[in-house]
Design a protein around this motif. Structure first.
Motif, PDB file in Angstrom:
ATOM      1  N   SER A 135      -3.267  30.945  20.203  1.00  0.00           N
ATOM      2  CA  SER A 135      -2.657  31.344  18.935  1.00  0.00           C
ATOM      3  C   SER A 135      -1.480  30.433  18.586  1.00  0.00           C
ATOM      4  N   THR A 136      -1.189  29.453  19.448  1.00  0.00           N
ATOM      5  CA  THR A 136      -0.115  28.486  19.208  1.00  0.00           C
ATOM      6  C   THR A 136      -0.669  27.298  18.431  1.00  0.00           C
ATOM      7  N   SER A 137      -0.044  26.975  17.327  1.00  0.00           N
ATOM      8  CA  SER A 137      -0.558  25.908  16.457  1.00  0.00           C
ATOM      9  C   SER A 137      -0.179  24.509  16.923  1.00  0.00           C
ATOM     10  N   THR A 138       0.737  24.378  17.880  1.00  0.00           N
ATOM     11  CA  THR A 138       1.199  23.047  18.287  1.00  0.00           C
ATOM     12  C   THR A 138       0.321  22.395  19.356  1.00  0.00           C
ATOM     13  N   ILE A 139      -0.712  23.102  19.825  1.00  0.00           N
ATOM     14  CA  ILE A 139      -1.587  22.562  20.868  1.00  0.00           C
ATOM     15  C   ILE A 139      -2.480  21.458  20.300  1.00  0.00           C
TER      16      ILE A 139
END
Length: 176
Positions: A135-139
């Motif tokens: 759910s983390t967009s920075t990956i």
């Protein structure tokens, strides 16, 4: 065919399975594959159960070096083996939140890993969904998922070998 998730550093890549009955024991198995150059740029919580009231997760993450870890919320995070790229890895896990010490049992390709624990927790919480991806967009990274199996029965752990069978029809209604 398999599910491919590509983290582009801008948009979260996540699939959620919400059709569960809020159990306190959950079991799952999934096959994961990282292609060359596909390992994430930072820790990627790839395969997790979400715990409702505590609003935390229990599951498996993979680092930029391929190091695996099993963890539950702010409890213990225990390292497992480092994954190789360009090969499939089978992950099994069982989350048990029935007592005040929650536990995560997990295996990679049938090899048991050190149990992760989170002590001092409520005995009335429940799991409200299973998530693959982050759910983390920075990956930034690429991973393939296949053969996802889910159960709410603790004795199903580990799920066991999966397979696909080709079934060919021998007739086509009344006009064969």
């Amino acid at each position: 065919y398999s599910l491919q998730l590509i983290g582009d550093g801008v948009t979260a890549q996540v699939i959620r399975y919400n059709d569960i009955s809020n159990p306190q024991i959950t079991v799952a198995r999934v096959y994961l594959y990282f292609p060359s150059g596909g390992l994430p740029n930072s820790d990627w919580n790839l395969f997790v159960f979400h715990i409702a009231t505590a609003n935390t997760t229990g599951g498996i993450q993979v680092s930029s070096s391929g190091q695996t870890a099993g963890d539950i919320g702010a409890g213990s995070s225990v390292n497992g083996p480092t994954l190789s790229v360009d090969e499939w890895h089978i992950f099994d896990m069982r989350l048990d939140i029935t007592g005040t010490t929650w536990t995560l049992d997990w295996q990679i390709v049938g090899a048991a890993q050190t149990q992760a624990v989170f002590a001092g927790q409520a005995t009335t919480d429940s799991v409200d969904y299973l998530r693959v991806g982050s759910s983390t967009s920075t990956i930034i990274g690429t991973v393939y998922f296949d053969y996802l199996v889910y159960s709410e029965t603790g004795v199903d752990y580990p799920i066991g070998a999966g397979k696909t069978e080709f079934i060919k029809p021998t007739a086509d209604g009344t006009h064969n």
